[in-house]
Write an enzyme that holds these catalytic residues in place. Structure first.
Site, PDB file in Angstrom:
ATOM      1  N   HIS A 192       1.057  -1.049   0.278  1.00 39.37           N
ATOM      2  CA  HIS A 192      -0.306   0.613   0.461  1.00 39.37           C
ATOM      3  C   HIS A 192       0.886   0.800  -0.137  1.00 39.37           C
ATOM      4  O   HIS A 192       0.472   2.102   0.418  1.00 39.37           O
ATOM      5  CB  HIS A 192      -0.641  -0.083   1.225  1.00 39.37           C
ATOM      6  CG  HIS A 192      -2.302  -1.305   0.900  1.00 39.37           C
ATOM      7  ND1 HIS A 192      -3.263  -1.681   1.132  1.00 39.37           N
ATOM      8  CD2 HIS A 192      -2.098  -2.478   1.802  1.00 39.37           C
ATOM      9  CE1 HIS A 192      -3.457  -2.408   1.104  1.00 39.37           C
ATOM     10  NE2 HIS A 192      -2.931  -3.249   2.029  1.00 39.37           N
ATOM     11  N   SER A 322      15.085  17.705 -18.382  1.00 31.63           N
ATOM     12  CA  SER A 322      13.791  18.999 -18.329  1.00 31.63           C
ATOM     13  C   SER A 322      14.740  20.194 -19.515  1.00 31.63           C
ATOM     14  O   SER A 322      16.256  20.628 -19.235  1.00 31.63           O
ATOM     15  CB  SER A 322      14.190  19.871 -16.757  1.00 31.63           C
ATOM     16  OG  SER A 322      13.206  21.149 -17.454  1.00 31.63           O
ATOM     17  N   LYS A 328      18.806  18.141 -14.011  1.00 31.69           N
ATOM     18  CA  LYS A 328      17.316  17.201 -13.666  1.00 31.69           C
ATOM     19  C   LYS A 328      17.595  16.023 -14.767  1.00 31.69           C
ATOM     20  O   LYS A 328      17.913  16.358 -16.144  1.00 31.69           O
ATOM     21  CB  LYS A 328      15.573  17.668 -13.638  1.00 31.69           C
ATOM     22  CG  LYS A 328      14.930  17.039 -13.890  1.00 31.69           C
ATOM     23  CD  LYS A 328      13.835  17.250 -13.319  1.00 31.69           C
ATOM     24  CE  LYS A 328      12.227  17.100 -12.332  1.00 31.69           C
ATOM     25  NZ  LYS A 328      12.146  15.768 -13.633  1.00 31.69           N
ATOM     26  N   GLU A 335      10.189   4.916 -18.170  1.00 29.03           N
ATOM     27  CA  GLU A 335       9.351   5.817 -19.125  1.00 29.03           C
ATOM     28  C   GLU A 335       8.708   5.196 -20.369  1.00 29.03           C
ATOM     29  O   GLU A 335       7.934   5.213 -20.536  1.00 29.03           O
ATOM     30  CB  GLU A 335       9.670   6.869 -18.600  1.00 29.03           C
ATOM     31  CG  GLU A 335       9.427   7.873 -17.737  1.00 29.03           C
ATOM     32  CD  GLU A 335       9.549   8.734 -17.431  1.00 29.03           C
ATOM     33  OE1 GLU A 335      10.126  10.104 -16.564  1.00 29.03           O
ATOM     34  OE2 GLU A 335      10.429   9.261 -18.653  1.00 29.03           O
TER      35      GLU A 335
END
Length: 471
Positions: A192, A322, A328, A335
């Protein structure tokens, strides 16, 4: 046949005449399909296994028809020679019909027939288009698109899915290699998205490998369905126009040529319209995609940060992440694997709908099924390879940070439940949550429930990773 002054030839069918460039091996019926279908704007040549598979089917047909005396021996020999050129990977660029087409694949079948016949013509010293070697009467003798296209599709899907299986096997091996490297690294398991109980990073990596590896069996099981074909069924399964001995001999010959134990269905009528084998393979691809999605989601979570997330693993840094935020770096390979998986899952719906769209003795939607299945396997193969090469192989585990998270977690109280019982342990965990105190502070320093020696004995690496039941 007439020739124009522009290095082209004129070919005829019952609809009329078309001018064909003289340097191509396809003919009038292929040209009609090429002119009519600009749907995906991707030719069949993008899947080389399809041309190879079709050539195997046509070679088996030519050899069988030669044996049965239904086509001239010299023509059959030339057709076999031409098929061998395609099987060797030559002339793949001559397969120019679009993946999506009306006619249940007739344009593609005739594309193959015409290429083989024109290669055979040249081998016999004849000009392209010479009807001594006929696409319909020789290369397609005793055949229909409705049995050759699906048989070739079955073979090519087996060949393509073997490549997918290899990519999955290599990916699984990469996970297992990481498991061996991290068998002594302690980390916190989570359910969870909340702290659960400790584990090793080896168990995490091994679990990912097993999860994905299970799908190899699913793909192999789907391949078994593809080994049942309808070669010789011709138009609807009644074997009209072929020699009575052709179906059994042709499928036996195909099995011998490919080394794959192909057999004809016991019911050729059913097999000619049934698309269950495609549904099984697509479902297997979807199942793999679901597993890949789960694992890549885990990787992205565990690599989140690097300073304000979980930060348990560091993925290879591949590119700036980015255009506005300096420094970054994003988890681009997980992905893109997620996106490939989403596409594969969506394409499964296309296969399901197309397979359900059969009417009476034929399903004319096999072209979109073939496109969907090839695209599924292509993106899944490429993403498995990318995930292994550009991500899993290069993962670095932040072992010290992982251990600090474990020892600072309230979840490790579960190890003490056999000693103290559920309720006392729950109360201690609650107190730790409300006060911010560690379990060590509460259990050893304040409540004196364990001595430091007892604590050290219970909370060892080995006991946390491989807990021993004690009361």
């Amino acid at each position: 046949m007439l020739r124009s002054i522009y290095m082209s030839r004129i070919e005829n069918d019952f609809l009329g005449s078309l001018e064909i460039p003289d340097d191509v091996y396809y003919g009038v019926q292929t040209m009609r399909g090429k002119q009519n279908f600009h749907i995906t704007e991707m030719p069949m040549s993008q899947e080389p296994f399809f041309a190879i598979a079709f050539a195997y089917v046509k070679k088996a047909a030519a050899l069988t028809n030669k044996e049965l005396g239904t086509i001239p021996a010299d023509v059959a020999d030339a057709l076999v020679w031409a098929c061998d050129q395609l099987i060797a990977g030559k002339y793949n660029d001559q397969f120019v019909t679009d993946w999506l087409q009306g006619g249940a694949g007739t344009s593609t079948n005739m594309n193959c027939n015409e290429v083989i016949c024109n290669l055979a013509c040249e081998h016999l010293g004849l000009a392209k288009g010479d009807k001594k070697v006929s696409p319909n009467d020789h290369a397609n003798f005793g055949q229909s698109t409705n049995d050759t296209y699906p048989t070739a599709l079955h073979l090519s899907l087996i060949l393509r899915s073997n490549v997918l299986v290899k990519a999955v096997e290599d990916l699984v091996a990469s996970f297992y290699k990481q498991a061996e490297k991290t068998k002594d690294v302690l980390k916190m398991g989570r359910t969870h998205l909340q702290d659960a109980v400790p584990m090793s990073f080896a168990q995490e990596f091994h679990g990912w490998g097993t999860t994905i590896g299970d799908e190899i069996k699913t793909i192999r099981e789907a391949q078994e369905h593809l080994k049942v074909v309808n070669l010789g069924a011709t138009a609807i399964g009644t074997t009209v126009t072929c020699h009575p001995e052709y179906p059994a001999k042709a499928v036996k010959r195909l099995a011998e040529l490919t080394g794959i134990p192909f057999v004809n269905s016991d019911d050729l009528i059913a097999a000619t319209s049934d698309c269950g084998a495609y549904v099984a393979l697509s479902s297997a691809c979807k199942s793999l995609a679901v597993k890949l999605t789960k694992v890549c989601n885990d990787l992205r979570l565990l690599a989140s940060g690097p300073r304000t997330g979980l930060g348990e693993i560091v993925l290879p840094q591949l590119q700036p992440g980015s255009s506005i935020m300096p420094g970054k770096v994003n988890p681009v390979i997980p992905e893109v694997t997620n996106q490939a998986a989403f596409l594969a899952i969506g394409l499964d719906t296309s296969v399901m709908l197309a397979a359900s769209a059969g009417q009476l003795e034929l399903n004319v939607m096999e072209p979109v099924i073939s496109f969907a299945l090839y695209m599924q396997m292509k993106v899944l193969t490429n993403s498995c390879n990318a995930l292994r090469e550009k991500c899993i192989d290069g993962i670095v585990v932040n072992a010290k940070h992982c251990e600090d998270l474990v020892m600072g977690s309230l979840g490790i109280i579960t190890v003490l439940k056999p000693h103290f019982g559920y309720k006392p342990c729950a109360n201690i965990a609650r107190e730790g949550f409300l006060t911010g105190k560690s379990l060590h502070e509460l259990i050893v320093d304040e409540k004196k429930m364990l001595t430091q020696e007892q604590w050290d004995k219970v909370f060892t690496h080995d006991n946390l990773i491989n807990p021993k039941f004690e009361q």
